[in-house]
Design an enzyme around this catalytic site. Structure first.
Site, short mmCIF file in Angstrom:
data_model
loop_
_atom_site.label_atom_id
_atom_site.label_comp_id
_atom_site.label_asym_id
_atom_site.label_seq_id
_atom_site.Cartn_x
_atom_site.Cartn_y
_atom_site.Cartn_z
N GLY B 487 0.83 -1.20 0.00
CA GLY B 487 0.00 0.00 0.00
C GLY B 487 0.86 1.25 0.00
CB SER B 490 7.43 -0.26 -2.71
OG SER B 490 6.58 -1.38 -2.76
CB SER B 528 11.12 4.74 5.99
OG SER B 528 10.03 4.86 6.85
NE ARG B 529 16.43 -1.91 4.10
CZ ARG B 529 16.46 -2.58 2.96
NH1 ARG B 529 15.35 -3.14 2.50
NH2 ARG B 529 17.59 -2.72 2.29
CB ALA B 726 14.32 9.62 -3.18
CE LYS B 727 16.07 12.73 3.68
NZ LYS B 727 16.62 13.77 4.59
CB VAL B 729 8.00 9.31 2.86
CG1 VAL B 729 7.24 8.40 1.86
CG2 VAL B 729 7.08 10.35 3.40
N GLY B 730 7.74 6.34 4.68
CA GLY B 730 6.63 5.53 5.18
C GLY B 730 6.25 5.78 6.63
CD GLU B 731 9.26 3.33 9.74
OE1 GLU B 731 9.22 2.52 10.69
OE2 GLU B 731 10.30 3.65 9.16
#
Lengths: 286, 784, 159
Positions: B487, B490, B528-529, B726-727, B729-731
């Site tokens: 969700g 990715s 978030s990796r 980019a890094k 953002v998920g968390e």
């Protein structure tokens, strides 16, 4: 989980249903809308080899206006009551209370009779029905009888239903002339939660003075509570002093216990807040 | 992003159509002939020995294939009955004792679920109860009874290589950080603040419960379909547990119906594999929601935090952080380490002391929950930041800006921070809420206040992401990656990066779902990796294909490959589009045949310098950071204690936003979920028994619980080695919510809540105590 | 001992006879027999909405509805919503407004939105929230879902 295999018996009449219940005793249970009971059976918390399907009996789901009030069949869904024009017109507080149960899907399936027979102490309809002096009709092995709703709830999950008896309908008298009523449901946690408590109030006034005040509460005792002794307020302005006296009476008649939605202390505080708010809402003319 | 074709575009997600029509594949939809279904009997005790099991009646039931016990699993030749990512402490089925209420004891596999559950009711188990270790702060004491007599490190991950077999203790792992001299600083301080904060156990609650299907294929290989965030790990764990070579195990993962950290490492896979091996039939096990509650949780954390202030700045901070990891450690040690070293915050503090303890108790195991432990530590340190600021008369925003680390300054671990947009996040958050605007005081019993919180998470390092990209002669592409789409987008992210790199359109890139037969090793889809690690891997892999094509075109056109670019399906000389070839033409030039393919492979494997075991120091503890800030305006009803959120802003530094709308969604989604965690979510235990283990009682934020107005704000501080900067953002949105709300409440009514969730009752109690205290003081003054 | 009875279910416009046990829930029958995978179990107690189906146009939780009780009623699942060629306006809106992430809750939401707009063609914000209060989204895409509903309303009017 899955439900353990059982037999759904489908009587065609109340008499047949009652006979089946007597015949099977503890092995049978009536099923109306079937939400709470099905969930408990899915969790395998309870099990009945036979369920007596009340939905197969015709004529139990009507909502009728009678000369002196409204009669709601036990198999009417909460949603039907919530949306019923006759209920909304003449006693909107009842539509409100039924409309506050759970979510729209639960209301679409669960029944009035199932709700009242389950006798959970937190349910939304009982306070509103008690405040309107509702009566329930019961059919059983000895025939039909009617009792006031306030005598129907005996304890936590305990009602006045004897073995083989089935709740058939609820009769709600029209509200007193010129009176207004409100049901406040206070959910302390998420907006969708079981209530911490519910307060139903009815107020009739003459020339700004109280003619009649009724209060009923849910979630603050083992059963819903109809408050007694409010006659003293008749003829009085609902001043702070009078309201304080009402709150004192209420405090003495509830016996809240701590549950997931509030400690005993908190419930007592909230009873004061919401009874006051209910009265203020009705007294202010909104 | 004017230079890019698809990076920085908010393209629609690849999986939208299959999901919105319900055609999407989930493990729960997969059926196989003669498939068996599983039901599990779970322990009713928090801690007990298994004395006797009587299962013959269950076995005799028609259509029951097997009734399996832990003792039988332990006797399977070559099988390690215990598994786990940090310690091999979790039994496939309890062997001689049970360690929490819900611990699996017996597994039945039968023709259908009803039969399996009927059979369970015929099994009798006698237990001998043992003292249960339930109090977190008691469990750490040397005299406490033990949950486990021995600790067996699993050695599965590089970053946990230092985890040791422990001494006789419920503390299975401890992280220490020592920087400067905190005692000296406390002694010299103008003021010292000491507070204890607590955060309860909670549920991840993916709407799709865990589900696993295992069968033996025609080659007797173990085939696993599972709802997991870690395909590579599942394969490794099954290989180690059952002694089976890795290439004789195939793990496939379709889209997940949510993960949030619940579906990491091994959950149902070892048990279902054992059942499949014994019965030689396909076996599928899907958890009920009630079983989800008894499978994995968010760590309960108690933090004792002590902060020294001198001349208006913080000079020292000491943190003691206790993590209740439950009966089995799961990934607790990693959480305790990675969040442990951020426990002092993204602030300039010369003297720092941190002890972070991973503690066994007889509760449901805890693991990684979106935020990986950082929300719990930020709850402590950024609540206290406000306490400190207000006490010394500093503005909370200004106080944080004063202390927030600048680019290149040393974190508490000694690591110089890079791509660290914390100040920008704080500024954006305070600007969004108009921080300096005077507060409105509404009439009646309501009070309003504003609060801010800031904090930072560090990405798990070291970790590994490998990818293969395969391009076909018509210019279409397959991406082979073990990153799991749950969700978070990715798949779309990978599609965008590869499309950009190869100069093809987004629609020409297909991302294959994880399949360990073909998708290379990836550490985990979590933390978030994936945007950074897998994004880099797919980009580099695509880059290798591009390089090969450039060679072909350069030779054909007699130009320098360095002068070529790939855009819009063509490869051409930079600035002279007509001097080039289409991708198809380049393939034909190279191979001379139709339908050919080119493949590229790459691994992204950032290194860290392990933190020193005694001082927690490292010149590079992490590859990158996630700075986060939240501001909120609340309205408190002082009659009931209810907190209404009027405005809410979630700000995060994501590095370059590959897909800006998706970044906004991730910030906001994790933030709104954490609002529920802040205001009402908690697992309530009574003597080890879970009291609210279903959705009738455990409350989750619904559409009615949204703030009146809310927005997420993406801050882009590019990372020099992230894919296109980019890094992740998920968390990030989850990190600073709770502290912001508590700080807003303090602003509104002057009370401080130290324990989550912030229920109306807690607020009312705090208000009542405050009033009583004030009344007492007034009456003392009158007496005096 | 396990007795079954034959009932006729009208699912997505087709009548099918199926033998069920009294103890079978509609959710179990729709998935196990009809292979309608969009109907999912998320909580088993009617609180989350992932098992939502429309029964005579009204949303119900199929996880606690006995299958025998659905006999003779019209059942609609997500599979029956689009005409097989184009997406329904609500589905289209969910895509363009990004109102889904893991999408496990999406079938329940889409059907509930259809029922809502059929019952109340021009709902207020409060009416929308009340109607959808029992549909949980753990990815918390609620804001996008609210926007999708307004977009679906507009595009339905234009259609």
């Amino acid at each position: 989980m899955t439900i353990r295999s059982f037999d759904l018996l489908q009587p065609q009449s109340l008499a047949e249903a009652s006979d089946l219940l007597v015949k099977h005793g503890d092995d049978a249970r009536p099923i109306a809308g079937g939400t709470t009971l099905v969930i408990l059976m899915k969790q395998r918390a309870v099990y009945y080899p036979c369920l007596v399907d009340l939905q197969s009996i015709p004529g139990l789901d009507g909502i009728f206006e009678e000369r002196d009030g409204i009669r709601i069949g036990a198999l009417a869904t909460h949603r039907a009551v919530e949306r019923s024009p006759v209920v909304r017109n003449s006693m909107p507080v009842v539509a409100e209370a039924f409309g506050k149960i759970g979510n729209v899907r639960v209301r679409q399936t669960a029944s009035v009779g199932g709700n009242l027979s389950h006798a959970d102490y937190r349910l939304d309809p009982p306070p509103a029905l008690l405040a309107l002096e509702a009566e329930v009709s019961i059919f059983g092995p000895k025939g039909s009888r009617a009792i006031p709703l306030r005598d129907f709830f005996r304890g936590m999950y305990e009602t006045a239903l004897e073995p083989g008896e089935i709740l058939v309908d609820v009769k709600i008298p029209f509200m007193p002339e010129g009176s207004k009523a409100v049901y406040l449901k206070y959910s302390a946690l998420s907006a969708n939660d079981w209530p911490c408590l519910g307060v139903a109030a009815l107020l009739a006034k003459d020339n700004g003075r109280c003619r009649e005040l009724r209060l009923a509460l849910g979630g603050v005792a083992m059963t819903p509570v109809l408050i007694r002794g409010l006659e003293f307020a008749r003829g009085l302005n609902l001043s702070d002093a009078v309201v304080d006296e009402v709150l004192r009476k209420v405090d003495g008649q509830i016996s809240p216990f701590s549950d997931l939605r509030g400690s005993e202390w908190y419930k007592r505080q909230m009873v004061r807040v919401f009874v006051k708010r209910a009265i203020a809402r009705l007294d202010s003319g909104t | 992003m004017a230079d890019f074709a698809v990076i920085g575009q908010s393209v629609y997600r690849k999986d939208a159509n299959s999901k919105v029509t319900g055609q999407v594949l989930h493990v729960g939809n997969i059926e196989m002939p003669a498939m068996l279904h599983v039901a599990v009997l779970r322990s009713p005790y928090a801690h007990a020995r298994i004395r006797r099991i009587e299962k013959s009646k269950a076995e005799a039931l028609n259509s029951v294939a097997i009734v399996l016990t832990g003792a039988e699993v332990a006797q399977m030749p070559g099988v390690d009955p215990y598994f786990g990512p940090a310690f091999r402490d979790q039994p496939i089925l309890a062997v001689d004792k049970v360690c929490f209420v819900g611990d699996p004891v017996i597994a039945v596999a039968a023709k259908d679920r009803r039969t399996a559950e009927d059979a369970l009711q015929l099994v009798e188990v006698d237990y001998e109860p043992l003292p249960a270790i339930l109090d977190l702060l008691e469990a750490v004491k040397p005299e406490s009874p033990l949950v486990h007599e021995q600790h067996r490190p699993a050695k599965a991950f590089a970053d946990l290589a230092h985890v040791k077999a422990g001494q006789k203790s419920n503390i299975c792992y401890q992280f220490k950080l020592r920087r400067g001299d905190v005692d000296k600083a406390f002694a010299a301080a103008d003021r010292v603040f000491e507070d204890t904060f607590s955060s309860p156990p909670a549920q991840h609650l993916p709407m799709e419960p865990h589900v696993t299907l295992v069968y033996l294929d025609e080659n007797q290989r173990i085939n696993v379909w599972t709802a997991s965030q870690t395909p590579s790990y599942v394969r490794t764990e099954l290989s180690n547990t059952f002694g089976i070579p890795m290439n004789r195990i195939r793990v496939r993962i379709p889209y997940l119906g949510g993960g949030y950290g619940a579906k990491l490492y091994a959950k149902l896979e070892p048990l279902v594999t054992a059942l499949a091996l014994i019965t030689k039939k396909p076996v599928r096990y899907a958890l009920t929601r009630e079983e989800e509650f008894l499978t994995i949780t968010k760590h309960k954390v108690i933090t004792k935090i002590k902060t020294a202030v001198k001349n208006g700045v913080i000079t020292a901070r000491k943190c003691e952080v206790f993590w209740d990891t439950g009966a089995y450690a799961e990934i607790g040690p990693r959480v305790v380490h990675k969040s442990g070293y951020t426990s002092a915050g993204p602030y300039r503090i010369p003297n720092v002391w941190i002890d972070s303890y991973c503690v066994y108790t007889n509760h449901v195991p805890a693991g990684a929950f979106r935020g990986f432990g950082v929300p719990q530590v930020i709850w402590a340190y950024d609540s206290q930041m406000d306490i400190v600021a207000r006490a010394i008369g500093a503005d909370p925003v200004e106080f944080r800006l004063r202390h927030a680390l600048n680019e290149g300054e040393a974190f508490a671990t000694g690591t110089p921070v890079k791509s660290f947009g914390i100040k920008e996040a704080i500024r954006q958050a305070s600007k969004a809420i108009e921080w300096s605007k005077p507060r409105i005081a509404p009439a009646g019993s309501k009070r309003r206040g504003k609060g801010i919180a800031a904090g930072v998470k560090a990405v798990l390092t070291p970790s590994i992401s490998g990818a293969i990209v395969m391009m076909s002669a018509d210019g279409t592409v397959n991406v082979l990656s073990s990153t799991v789409e749950m969700g978070q987008g990715s798949e779309t992210m990978m599609g965008q990066i590869v499309a950009e790199e190869l100069g093809v359109s987004f629609d020409q890139v297909h991302v294959v779902q994880p399949d360990t037969d073909i998708t290379p090793y990836d550490t985990i889809t979590a933390g978030s990796r994936s945007t950074y690690h897998m994004g880099n891997a797919v980009r580099a892999a695509a880059g290798k294909i591009k390089a090969e094509l450039f060679q072909v075109v350069a030779k054909k056109l007699e130009v320098n490959p360095d002068d070529l670019v790939a855009q819009r399906g063509r490869i051409f000389v930079r600035g002279t589009e007509e001097r080039g070839m289409t991708i198809s033409e380049a393939f034909l030039a190279k191979f001379g045949s139709l339908g050919t393919t080119l493949t590229g492979e790459a691994i992204c494997q950032p290194e860290a310098i392990p933190t020193d075991p005694e001082t927690g120091q490292s010149e590079k503890c992490t590859e990158y950071w996630f700075p986060s800030a939240t501001t909120a305006e609340v309205e408190v009803d002082t009659d009931t204690g209810q907190v209404k959120i009027l405005q809410f802003y979630s700000v995060g530094d994501t590095g370059t936003a590959i897909n800006p709308k998706h970044c906004e969604q991730q910030l906001l989604g994790s933030a709104i979920t954490h609002l529920g965690l802040t205001l009402f979510e908690e697992m309530i235990f009574d003597e080890g028994q879970l009291v609210n283990g279903s959705l009738l009682d455990y409350q989750v934020a619904s559409i009615k619980d949204l703030p009146d107005s809310f927005r997420s704000i993406v801050v882009e501080v590019p990372h020099e080695t992230g894919p296109f900067g980019a890094k992740g953002v998920g968390e990030t949105g989850a990190l600073t919510v709770s502290a912001a709300i508590a700080n807003a409440i303090q602003d509104a009514i002057g009370v401080r809540i130290h324990e989550l969730p912030i229920t109306p009752e807690k607020v009312l109690r705090a208000l009542t105590q405050k009033k009583e205290k004030a009344a007492l003081e007034r009456s003392n003054e009158n007496d005096a | 001992m396990k007795m079954t009875r034959e009932i006729t279910l009208q699912v997505n416009g087709r009548e099918e006879k199926v033998a069920v046990e009294d103890a079978d829930t509609l959710l179990e029958v729709l998935r196990d027999r009809f292979k309608l995978w969009s109907v999912r179990e998320g909580c088993g107690v009617g609180a989350c909405g992932t098992c939502t189906v429309l029964l005579d146009g009204r949303p119900v939780s199929s996880c606690f509805l006995l299958a025998v009780r659905a006999a003779g009623r019209e059942i609609l699942t997500l599979e029956g919503l689009s005409d097989g060629k184009d997406l329904h306006a609500i589905q289209e809106a969910f895509v363009t407004q990004r109102a889904l992430q893991c999408a496990y809750c999406t079938p329940g939401f889409v059907l509930s939105v259809k029922a809502l707009l059929d019952e109340i063609p021009d709902p207020s914000d409060d009416e929308i929230r009340e109607y959808l209060s029992g549909n949980l989204c753990r990815c918390a895409a609620y804001a996008d879902i609210l926007r999708a509903i307004r977009v679906a309303q507009v595009s339905s009017k234009l259609a």
